[in-house]
Design an enzyme around this catalytic site. Structure first.
Site, PDB file in Angstrom:
ATOM      1  N   ASN A  64      -0.227  -3.594 -12.808  1.00 46.77           N
ATOM      2  CA  ASN A  64       0.140  -4.361 -11.613  1.00 46.77           C
ATOM      3  C   ASN A  64       1.579  -4.854 -11.668  1.00 46.77           C
ATOM      4  O   ASN A  64       2.084  -5.243 -12.713  1.00 46.77           O
ATOM      5  CB  ASN A  64      -0.838  -5.511 -11.352  1.00 46.77           C
ATOM      6  CG  ASN A  64      -1.431  -6.064 -12.619  1.00 46.77           C
ATOM      7  OD1 ASN A  64      -1.728  -5.316 -13.544  1.00 46.77           O
ATOM      8  ND2 ASN A  64      -1.565  -7.368 -12.675  1.00 46.77           N
ATOM      9  N   THR A  65       2.208  -4.804 -10.493  1.00 38.54           N
ATOM     10  CA  THR A  65       3.597  -5.241 -10.351  1.00 38.54           C
ATOM     11  C   THR A  65       3.645  -6.208  -9.174  1.00 38.54           C
ATOM     12  O   THR A  65       4.226  -5.914  -8.140  1.00 38.54           O
ATOM     13  CB  THR A  65       4.516  -4.043 -10.064  1.00 38.54           C
ATOM     14  OG1 THR A  65       3.935  -3.276  -8.991  1.00 38.54           O
ATOM     15  CG2 THR A  65       4.665  -3.145 -11.266  1.00 38.54           C
TER      16      THR A  65
ATOM     17  N   SER B 133       3.129   2.766 -10.596  1.00 41.88           N
ATOM     18  CA  SER B 133       3.235   1.460  -9.933  1.00 41.88           C
ATOM     19  C   SER B 133       4.431   1.475  -8.993  1.00 41.88           C
ATOM     20  O   SER B 133       5.419   2.162  -9.248  1.00 41.88           O
ATOM     21  CB  SER B 133       3.477   0.353 -10.955  1.00 41.88           C
ATOM     22  OG  SER B 133       2.515   0.363 -11.968  1.00 41.88           O
TER      23      SER B 133
ATOM     24  N   LYS C  18       8.877   4.796  -1.447  1.00 41.32           N
ATOM     25  CA  LYS C  18       7.586   4.099  -1.481  1.00 41.32           C
ATOM     26  C   LYS C  18       7.698   2.744  -0.773  1.00 41.32           C
ATOM     27  O   LYS C  18       6.871   2.397   0.085  1.00 41.32           O
ATOM     28  CB  LYS C  18       7.140   3.923  -2.938  1.00 41.32           C
ATOM     29  CG  LYS C  18       5.942   3.047  -3.134  1.00 41.32           C
ATOM     30  CD  LYS C  18       4.679   3.623  -2.547  1.00 41.32           C
ATOM     31  CE  LYS C  18       3.623   2.573  -2.448  1.00 41.32           C
ATOM     32  NZ  LYS C  18       2.295   3.035  -2.216  1.00 41.32           N
ATOM     33  N   LEU C  19       8.735   1.987  -1.103  1.00 44.08           N
ATOM     34  CA  LEU C  19       8.925   0.684  -0.451  1.00 44.08           C
ATOM     35  C   LEU C  19       9.145   0.877   1.049  1.00 44.08           C
ATOM     36  O   LEU C  19       8.623   0.121   1.878  1.00 44.08           O
ATOM     37  CB  LEU C  19      10.136  -0.047  -1.043  1.00 44.08           C
ATOM     38  CG  LEU C  19      10.007  -0.565  -2.476  1.00 44.08           C
ATOM     39  CD1 LEU C  19      11.294  -1.272  -2.903  1.00 44.08           C
ATOM     40  CD2 LEU C  19       8.836  -1.534  -2.598  1.00 44.08           C
TER      41      LEU C  19
ATOM     42  N   CYS D 195      -0.466  -4.467  -1.162  1.00 48.67           N
ATOM     43  CA  CYS D 195       0.837  -3.777  -1.149  1.00 48.67           C
ATOM     44  C   CYS D 195       1.826  -4.253  -0.104  1.00 48.67           C
ATOM     45  O   CYS D 195       2.986  -4.509  -0.420  1.00 48.67           O
ATOM     46  CB  CYS D 195       0.612  -2.285  -0.979  1.00 48.67           C
ATOM     47  SG  CYS D 195      -0.083  -1.551  -2.460  1.00 48.67           S
TER      48      CYS D 195
ATOM     49  N   LYS E 176      -9.632  -4.751   4.764  1.00 48.53           N
ATOM     50  CA  LYS E 176      -9.847  -3.673   5.737  1.00 48.53           C
ATOM     51  C   LYS E 176     -11.248  -3.134   5.486  1.00 48.53           C
ATOM     52  O   LYS E 176     -11.883  -3.494   4.480  1.00 48.53           O
ATOM     53  CB  LYS E 176      -8.793  -2.582   5.585  1.00 48.53           C
ATOM     54  CG  LYS E 176      -8.858  -1.878   4.234  1.00 48.53           C
ATOM     55  CD  LYS E 176      -7.738  -0.874   4.049  1.00 48.53           C
ATOM     56  CE  LYS E 176      -8.022   0.434   4.742  1.00 48.53           C
ATOM     57  NZ  LYS E 176      -7.146   1.531   4.255  1.00 48.53           N
TER      58      LYS E 176
HETATM   59  C1  UDX Z   1      -1.113  -1.804  -9.088  1.00 42.19           C
HETATM   60  C2  UDX Z   1       0.108  -2.480  -8.479  1.00 42.19           C
HETATM   61  O1  UDX Z   1      -0.302  -3.682  -7.862  1.00 42.19           O
HETATM   62  C3  UDX Z   1       0.820  -1.636  -7.504  1.00 42.19           C
HETATM   63  O2  UDX Z   1       2.073  -2.186  -7.197  1.00 42.19           O
HETATM   64  C4  UDX Z   1       1.097  -0.352  -8.064  1.00 42.19           C
HETATM   65  O3  UDX Z   1       1.620   0.465  -7.066  1.00 42.19           O
HETATM   66  C5  UDX Z   1      -0.085   0.255  -8.752  1.00 42.19           C
HETATM   67  O4  UDX Z   1      -0.708  -0.639  -9.638  1.00 42.19           O
HETATM   68  P1  UDX Z   1      -3.626  -1.700  -8.362  1.00 42.19           P
HETATM   69  O5  UDX Z   1      -4.086  -0.501  -9.089  1.00 42.19           O
HETATM   70  O6  UDX Z   1      -4.228  -2.004  -7.034  1.00 42.19           O
HETATM   71  O7  UDX Z   1      -2.063  -1.606  -8.066  1.00 42.19           O
HETATM   72  O8  UDX Z   1      -3.647  -2.992  -9.310  1.00 42.19           O
HETATM   73  P2  UDX Z   1      -4.842  -3.518 -10.207  1.00 42.19           P
HETATM   74  O9  UDX Z   1      -6.139  -3.150  -9.594  1.00 42.19           O
HETATM   75  O10 UDX Z   1      -4.515  -4.929 -10.521  1.00 42.19           O
HETATM   76  O11 UDX Z   1      -4.718  -2.630 -11.541  1.00 42.19           O
HETATM   77  C6  UDX Z   1      -3.809  -2.812 -12.554  1.00 42.19           C
HETATM   78  C7  UDX Z   1      -4.546  -2.690 -13.888  1.00 42.19           C
HETATM   79  O12 UDX Z   1      -3.597  -2.692 -14.953  1.00 42.19           O
HETATM   80  C8  UDX Z   1      -5.528  -3.820 -14.192  1.00 42.19           C
HETATM   81  O13 UDX Z   1      -6.805  -3.294 -14.426  1.00 42.19           O
HETATM   82  C9  UDX Z   1      -4.969  -4.489 -15.446  1.00 42.19           C
HETATM   83  O14 UDX Z   1      -5.959  -4.971 -16.323  1.00 42.19           O
HETATM   84  C10 UDX Z   1      -4.183  -3.345 -16.067  1.00 42.19           C
HETATM   85  N1  UDX Z   1      -3.128  -3.798 -16.995  1.00 42.19           N
HETATM   86  C11 UDX Z   1      -2.210  -4.707 -16.598  1.00 42.19           C
HETATM   87  C12 UDX Z   1      -3.072  -3.259 -18.272  1.00 42.19           C
HETATM   88  O15 UDX Z   1      -3.903  -2.434 -18.648  1.00 42.19           O
HETATM   89  N2  UDX Z   1      -2.073  -3.651 -19.111  1.00 42.19           N
HETATM   90  C13 UDX Z   1      -1.146  -4.581 -18.756  1.00 42.19           C
HETATM   91  O16 UDX Z   1      -0.270  -4.925 -19.531  1.00 42.19           O
HETATM   92  C14 UDX Z   1      -1.219  -5.128 -17.434  1.00 42.19           C
HETATM   93  C1  UDX Z   2      -1.219   0.786   2.255  1.00 41.91           C
HETATM   94  C2  UDX Z   2      -0.557   2.115   2.661  1.00 41.91           C
HETATM   95  O1  UDX Z   2      -1.204   2.624   3.835  1.00 41.91           O
HETATM   96  C3  UDX Z   2      -0.648   3.122   1.522  1.00 41.91           C
HETATM   97  O2  UDX Z   2       0.039   4.306   1.861  1.00 41.91           O
HETATM   98  C4  UDX Z   2      -0.047   2.515   0.276  1.00 41.91           C
HETATM   99  O3  UDX Z   2      -0.180   3.406  -0.816  1.00 41.91           O
HETATM  100  C5  UDX Z   2      -0.700   1.185  -0.050  1.00 41.91           C
HETATM  101  O4  UDX Z   2      -0.621   0.301   1.065  1.00 41.91           O
HETATM  102  P1  UDX Z   2      -3.712  -0.096   2.117  1.00 41.91           P
HETATM  103  O5  UDX Z   2      -3.075  -1.441   2.000  1.00 41.91           O
HETATM  104  O6  UDX Z   2      -4.755   0.301   1.137  1.00 41.91           O
HETATM  105  O7  UDX Z   2      -2.589   1.046   2.060  1.00 41.91           O
HETATM  106  O8  UDX Z   2      -4.388   0.037   3.575  1.00 41.91           O
HETATM  107  P2  UDX Z   2      -3.858   0.322   5.050  1.00 41.91           P
HETATM  108  O9  UDX Z   2      -4.793   1.255   5.676  1.00 41.91           O
HETATM  109  O10 UDX Z   2      -2.435   0.686   5.089  1.00 41.91           O
HETATM  110  O11 UDX Z   2      -4.071  -1.091   5.763  1.00 41.91           O
HETATM  111  C6  UDX Z   2      -3.297  -2.218   5.439  1.00 41.91           C
HETATM  112  C7  UDX Z   2      -3.641  -3.371   6.329  1.00 41.91           C
HETATM  113  O12 UDX Z   2      -3.177  -3.155   7.659  1.00 41.91           O
HETATM  114  C8  UDX Z   2      -5.135  -3.658   6.462  1.00 41.91           C
HETATM  115  O13 UDX Z   2      -5.347  -5.047   6.431  1.00 41.91           O
HETATM  116  C9  UDX Z   2      -5.483  -3.074   7.808  1.00 41.91           C
HETATM  117  O14 UDX Z   2      -6.621  -3.658   8.383  1.00 41.91           O
HETATM  118  C10 UDX Z   2      -4.225  -3.368   8.591  1.00 41.91           C
HETATM  119  N1  UDX Z   2      -3.995  -2.491   9.744  1.00 41.91           N
HETATM  120  C11 UDX Z   2      -3.846  -1.147   9.571  1.00 41.91           C
HETATM  121  C12 UDX Z   2      -3.898  -3.045  11.023  1.00 41.91           C
HETATM  122  O15 UDX Z   2      -4.026  -4.257  11.210  1.00 41.91           O
HETATM  123  N2  UDX Z   2      -3.657  -2.216  12.093  1.00 41.91           N
HETATM  124  C13 UDX Z   2      -3.490  -0.870  11.938  1.00 41.91           C
HETATM  125  O16 UDX Z   2      -3.256  -0.183  12.972  1.00 41.91           O
HETATM  126  C14 UDX Z   2      -3.595  -0.313  10.638  1.00 41.91           C
END
Ligand code: UDX
Ligand code: UDX
Length: 465
Positions: free
Chosen positions: A87-88, A127, A217-218, A273, A336
């Site tokens: 996680n970042t 990440s 990505k950003l 994100c 969502k």
């Molecule tokens: C994370 C970031 O939030 C996102 O910005 C990035 O793009 C992908 O990684 P996500 O997979 O949703 O997204 O996060 P999370 O579900 O929190 O998973 C991160 C995992 O890393 C956790 O399970 C945590 O325990 C693990 N971790 C964290 C390690 O194994 N070692 C560490 O030092 C820190």
């Molecule tokens: C997002 C990006 O879509 C994905 O490409 C990236 O890797 C991670 O971030 P995620 O956050 O999992 O994915 O879901 P997304 O479907 O993008 O929805 C984000 C939020 O926007 C949700 O709360 C959703 O309900 C809301 N949303 C989406 C709206 O309110 N209106 C829309 O038309 C679409």
């Protein structure tokens, strides 16, 4: 055959490795995490995350060429390719608190990789990271200059959305691979392309320089979030003018230059994100002395915050300016549909704001109640968690739809109406219900970006969401 390792078994690392392992039986894929409970769940029948299609995909590969472990150091030593998916989040302390990305876990992982490597490796940024992070990582990893051990950094951001992660990974719009234009950098990019080529058509695999990949990505997340804030801004204007935001979205979405997706007005976007990545972008712009650019993107977040508090203000004003002591059923906790994830969920923010108004909040969700309880922290003590939406709505003054679960559109609202306190209110924060029919049943109906349908005189009907 390659030994592939992923550090971080979360929402991104877990599903991504499951799909790589499924399509690359020739490679050995290991996912490690410091959280032993999470790893145990990945090894069990009850996976740590809810994602349609994930169980089936895990069944294909787990135990064959997909393994989960907490032994980070051993697997680092054995790996040829290491994805880092820790996680970042947003920094909560020190310089850049509230905006900058917290890179401590990333750097810790890099140092751990350095310490336990005796052979050269490709290190992949999975990440989401600020632009030019790879530079720092290259520097850290290659600092020791151990003979014969060299690290190539690749940026390979993940674009999957929760709830459709498996489909997104199986059929990605594109796979982005950023690398250095050096002989070993080009070789590393080729190795990554060869992995994805096992199931992704060649024309969908893009290669760029490292910085473009990191910034893409950003930028992708900022553009997606910006569309939601744009339509939500228009929804506020619709409510004042009797225009209907769904009609407006449909009309503009038919313009092929605009396109129809991500134009659904709502209570606002959530998820781990969008907010974090835009704040990160804002911080980067400030860092590079571009205050106008920073302010432009920050407005996307401000509009999203406004949309959530506007929803609560409209609820309070529609319900005769007080919700104190009133039972309010919140339908949806997940950020969502089709996920159990409640990180940054607008539902939880609305829940907190209603608690501040002293409402008696009942929360229902088919998959996210456990996470909601954790994420609400202390506030959870004042919330009733009720898995059955019918029971949640019983004796309630109002229902608010906060997650677009299909189940919520299919409930028997006639039966629900009978059991509610009258006048009964329904606030559709996702515009998934049949508003005209609900009005006929007796509800006072308030939807985002639409004129309210009430049973009061015109003075009240003009005030709502
Ligand atoms: C994370 C970031 O939030 C996102 O910005 C990035 O793009 C992908 O990684 P996500 O997979 O949703 O997204 O996060 P999370 O579900 O929190 O998973 C991160 C995992 O890393 C956790 O399970 C945590 O325990 C693990 N971790 C964290 C390690 O194994 N070692 C560490 O030092 C820190
Ligand atoms: C997002 C990006 O879509 C994905 O490409 C990236 O890797 C991670 O971030 P995620 O956050 O999992 O994915 O879901 P997304 O479907 O993008 O929805 C984000 C939020 O926007 C949700 O709360 C959703 O309900 C809301 N949303 C989406 C709206 O309110 N209106 C829309 O038309 C679409």
């Amino acid at each position: 055959m390659a030994n592939i390792l992923c550090i971080g078994a979360g929402y991104v690392g877990g599903p991504t490795m499951v799909v790589i392992a499924k399509h690359c039986p020739q490679h050995r894929v290991v996912v490690v995490d410091t959280n032993a409970e999470r790893i145990a769940a990945w090894q069990s029948d009850r996976l740590p995350i809810y994602e349609p299609g994930l169980d089936e995909a895990v069944r294909v590969a787990r135990g064959r060429n997909l393994f989960f472990s907490t032994d980070v150091n051993r697997h680092i030593a054995e790996a040829d390719i290491i994805f880092v998916s820790v996680n970042t989040g947003t920094k909560t302390f020190g310089q850049g608190a509230g905006k900058a990305a917290d890179l401590q876990f990333w750097e810790k992982s890099a140092r751990q990789i350095l310490e336990h490597s005796t052979t050269s490796k490709i290190v992949v940024e999975k990440s989401t990271l600020p632009v030019r992070t790879a530079e720092a990582m290259e520097y850290i990893l290659n600092a020791r200059g151990t003979q014969g051990v060299h690290f190539d950094i690749i940026s390979n951001p993940e674009f999957l959305a929760e709830g459709s992660a498996i489909g997104d990974l199986e059929r990605p719009d594109r796979v982005l691979i950023g690398g250095r234009d050096t002989p070993s950098g080009r070789q590393a990019v080729q190795t990554m392309m060869d992995i994805y080529a096992n199931w992704v058509p060649a024309e969908r695999i893009l290669t760029t320089n490292l910085w473009s990949s990191e910034l893409s990505k950003l930028t992708a997340n900022a553009f997606l979030a910006q569309r939601i804030s744009s339509i939500n801004a228009i929804s506020a204007l619709c409510e004042r003018t009797e225009a209907d935001v769904a009609e407006v979205a449909h009309a503009i979405g038919m313009d092929s230059r605009i396109g129809s997706r991500f134009l659904q007005a709502s209570v606002g976007f959530g998820g781990s994100c969008f907010r974090k990545d835009i704040l990160n972008l804002v911080y980067l712009c400030e860092h590079y002395n571009l205050p106008e650019v920073a302010a432009y993107w920050e407005q996307v977040i401000k509009m999203n915050d406004y949309q959530q508090s506007r929803f609560v203000s409209n609820m309070v004003s529609a319900m005769f300016n007080t919700v104190a002591g009133k039972r309010i059923a919140l339908f949806g906790a997940a950020f969502k549909a089709n996920t159990g994830d409640t990180r940054e969920s607008p539902a939880l923010e609305i829940c907190r704001e209603l608690l501040a108004e002293h409402a008696a909040v009942v929360l229902t969700d088919p998959h996210a109640l456990e996470n909601a309880r954790v994420d609400l922290g202390d506030a959870a003590k004042r919330v009733t968690f009720e898995p059955d939406p019918y029971a949640a709505a019983r004796d309630a003054h109002a229902i608010a739809i906060l997650t677009e679960w299909r189940q919520f559109a299919e409930l028997d609202y006639e039966a629900i109406f009978k059991d509610m306190i009258k006048p009964a209110f329904i606030f559709d924060g996702r515009n998934i219900l049949n508003h005209r029919r609900l009005h006929e049943l007796g509800f006072n109906v308030y939807a985002v970006g639409k004129a309210p349908l009430t049973h009061f005189g015109t003075s009240n009907s003009g005030s709502g969401i």
